[in-house]
Design an enzyme around this catalytic site. Structure first.
Site, PDB file in Angstrom:
ATOM      1  N   ASP A  98      -2.657  12.420  -2.513  1.00 57.78           N
ATOM      2  CA  ASP A  98      -2.930  13.726  -2.614  1.00 57.78           C
ATOM      3  C   ASP A  98      -3.353  13.940  -3.893  1.00 57.78           C
ATOM      4  OD1 ASP A  98      -2.001  14.343   0.088  1.00 57.78           O
ATOM      5  OD2 ASP A  98       0.213  14.053  -0.279  1.00 57.78           O
ATOM      6  N   GLU A 137       0.766  -1.046   0.052  1.00 60.01           N
ATOM      7  CA  GLU A 137       0.047  -0.184   0.024  1.00 60.01           C
ATOM      8  C   GLU A 137       0.855   1.157  -0.040  1.00 60.01           C
ATOM      9  OE1 GLU A 137      -3.744   2.441   2.079  1.00 60.01           O
ATOM     10  OE2 GLU A 137      -2.904   0.618   3.157  1.00 60.01           O
ATOM     11  N   GLU A 195     -13.453   8.274   4.471  1.00 62.29           N
ATOM     12  CA  GLU A 195     -14.577   7.957   3.364  1.00 62.29           C
ATOM     13  C   GLU A 195     -15.756   8.547   3.859  1.00 62.29           C
ATOM     14  OE1 GLU A 195     -13.117   4.025   0.941  1.00 62.29           O
ATOM     15  OE2 GLU A 195     -12.757   4.095   3.092  1.00 62.29           O
TER      16      GLU A 195
END
Length: 299
Positions: A204, A122, A278
């Site tokens: 970003d 990740e 989220e």
């Protein structure tokens, strides 16, 4: 302007010219600014990362894809760094004596108790929410998260230990973290054909004027392709930024046209899709887009 091949430095099969830069007690390999390469017409010029020509880290000759400062490290996070990093952190040897490049990481040694498990990476794991969700959902995989910001790494270390304390004997030791520029890590330290999955969640976004700093870029694809497994490694992408979603789609459409990538399923790789970030985005009216592509190799 330097092309993708020049930025790849000493990567196998890539035309480049390297010079050594001596620093006290070490040797750094630096991609020379005058590397001679040919332009790849399949890579749109405006999607290339612009090259850094000044600064103290020209062995990473690309524009930074992240903001430098992301808050202060809390006392608890400092304690996590002190006590948990030796267990869950990976120290990367970035310099080597004798004039040669430093060694790539040996994940069979890092995950000595489960050396045959597939490896997922990740990129930019933030506070570690997604990293821990994926590791819990896929105990059959090993997960490595790379991040540059110390508060986020401290928070992730806390989450790893909390999960271990919660599960006790049921804990699966399948998570490690690295602190460094993800592009540098992939270019120089991830072994070839080792990654089953690469995850880039909510990077970003940057404005269109700063699109060269977006990490989802043909340059990223050129870096990860040699590291993907022959069985079809997958790239998982998520963003809640409309402009970045269009950018991702454009980059990956070009990659599909090249014949090297194809659409795939399971964009979330075990993520719930309901982290605080989220949920806050949805509350603000943002639409979250998830993408998944499989690397199928050179046509």
């Amino acid at each position: 302007q330097m092309r993708v091949a020049a930025l790849l430095g000493a990567a196998p099969g890539i035309a480049s010219h390297a010079r050594r830069c001596r620093t006290p007690g070490s040797i750094r390999w630096v991609a020379a600014a005058h590397a001679q390469t040919t332009e790849d017409p399949a890579v749109p010029e405006d999607l290339l990362l612009r090259v850094r020509e000044r600064g103290s880290h020209l062995d990473r000759p690309w524009s930074l894809t992240y903001l430098r400062n992301r808050g202060k490290v809390t006392r608890a996070q400092k304690e996590a760094w002190r006590t948990l990093w030796p267990q869950y952190g990976i120290d990367v040897q970035t310099h080597a004596g004798g004039g040669g490049p430093p060694p790539r990481l040996d994940f069979r040694e890092v995950f000595a108790d489960r050396p045959e498990a597939p490896l997922a990476l990740e990129v930019g794991f933030g506070l570690g929410h997604s990293l821990m969700e994926m590791a819990a959902a896929h105990p059959d995989k090993n997960f490595v998260g790379v991040e540059v910001h110390k508060p986020g790494i401290g928070a992730a270390l806390q989450k790893i230990q909390a999960r271990r304390d919660e599960l006790g004997d049921g804990w699966v030791d399948n998570v490690r973290v690295v602190r460094m520029d993800a592009l540098w890590l992939v270019r120089d330290f991830i072994p070839r054909e080792s990654l089953s999955d690469v995850c880039v969640y909510f990077p970003d976004p940057w404005s269109d004027a700063q699109a060269h700093r977006r990490i989802v870029n043909p340059f990223l694809l050129a870096l990860i392709e040699p590291c993907m497994t022959k069985t079809g490694g997958r790239l998982h992408l998520s963003t809640d930024d409309d402009s970045y979603a269009e950018h991702m789609f454009r980059v990956m459409s070009e990659a599909e046209s090249s014949g090297k990538w194809e659409k795939a399923d399971e964009a979330l790789l075990g993520r719930s899709g309901s982290t605080k970030y989220e949920e806050r985005g949805r509350a603000l009216g943002s639409e979250i887009r998830n993408f998944c592509y499989r690397y199928v190799g050179s046509p």
